[in-house]
Design an enzyme around this catalytic site. Structure first.
Site, PDB file in Angstrom:
ATOM      1  N   CYS A  43       0.836  -1.197   0.000  1.00  0.00           N
ATOM      2  CA  CYS A  43       0.000   0.000   0.000  1.00  0.00           C
ATOM      3  C   CYS A  43       0.883   1.263   0.000  1.00  0.00           C
ATOM      4  O   CYS A  43       1.531   1.561   0.999  1.00  0.00           O
ATOM      5  CB  CYS A  43      -0.894  -0.036   1.243  1.00  0.00           C
ATOM      6  SG  CYS A  43      -1.771   1.490   1.593  1.00  0.00           S
ATOM      7  N   CYS A  46       0.297   3.740   2.780  1.00  0.00           N
ATOM      8  CA  CYS A  46       0.760   3.205   4.072  1.00  0.00           C
ATOM      9  C   CYS A  46       2.253   3.453   4.242  1.00  0.00           C
ATOM     10  O   CYS A  46       2.721   3.773   5.341  1.00  0.00           O
ATOM     11  CB  CYS A  46       0.460   1.710   4.166  1.00  0.00           C
ATOM     12  SG  CYS A  46      -1.305   1.313   4.035  1.00  0.00           S
TER      13      CYS A  46
END
Length: 125
Positions: A43, A46
């Protein structure tokens, strides 16, 4: 000092979060994409949020808990993923940083904003 926890499954997460409710101490939770063998998350948001959240943890309340929940990409992509359906989490984005049992939350790119992350850790309900 903040007590840090790391979990990987939905059942493990709910069991830990529910057990920490009885402490009466703040519980903050970061839902993030899981990491591969090189320590890289699938991600990209993230990856951007991780250093911001780590830095903000340094000034989080001493008597608090911080749970990192790593979510596998195929599990997250399932629209029936329990993190999406559970009314206590109701995730739409990764990463999501929230205070358990509170409306306070940051979603997606907000988790990379140092001011917002600091505010979430410092604000009382």
């Amino acid at each position: 000092m903040v007590v840090k926890h790391k979990v990987t499954g939905y059942e493990e997460f709910t069991k830990l979060a529910e057990s920490l409710e009885s402490t009466g101490e703040p519980v903050h939770i970061l839902f993030t994409g899981s990491k591969d063998e090189n320590g890289e998350s699938w991600c990209p948001y993230c990856v951007k949020a991780a250093p911001v959240v780590t830095k903000a943890l340094e000034s989080a309340p001493e008597k608090s808990h911080f749970i990192t929940v790593e979510i596998e990409r195929p599990f997250w992509k399932d629209l029936n993923c329990p993190y999406r359906k559970d009314p206590r989490t109701h995730l739409v984005f990764l990463p999501t940083l929230l205070r358990w049992r509170s409306p306070q939350r940051l979603d997606g790119s907000q988790c990379a904003n140092a001011d917002l992350v600091d505010m979430l850790f410092q604000d009382e309900d």
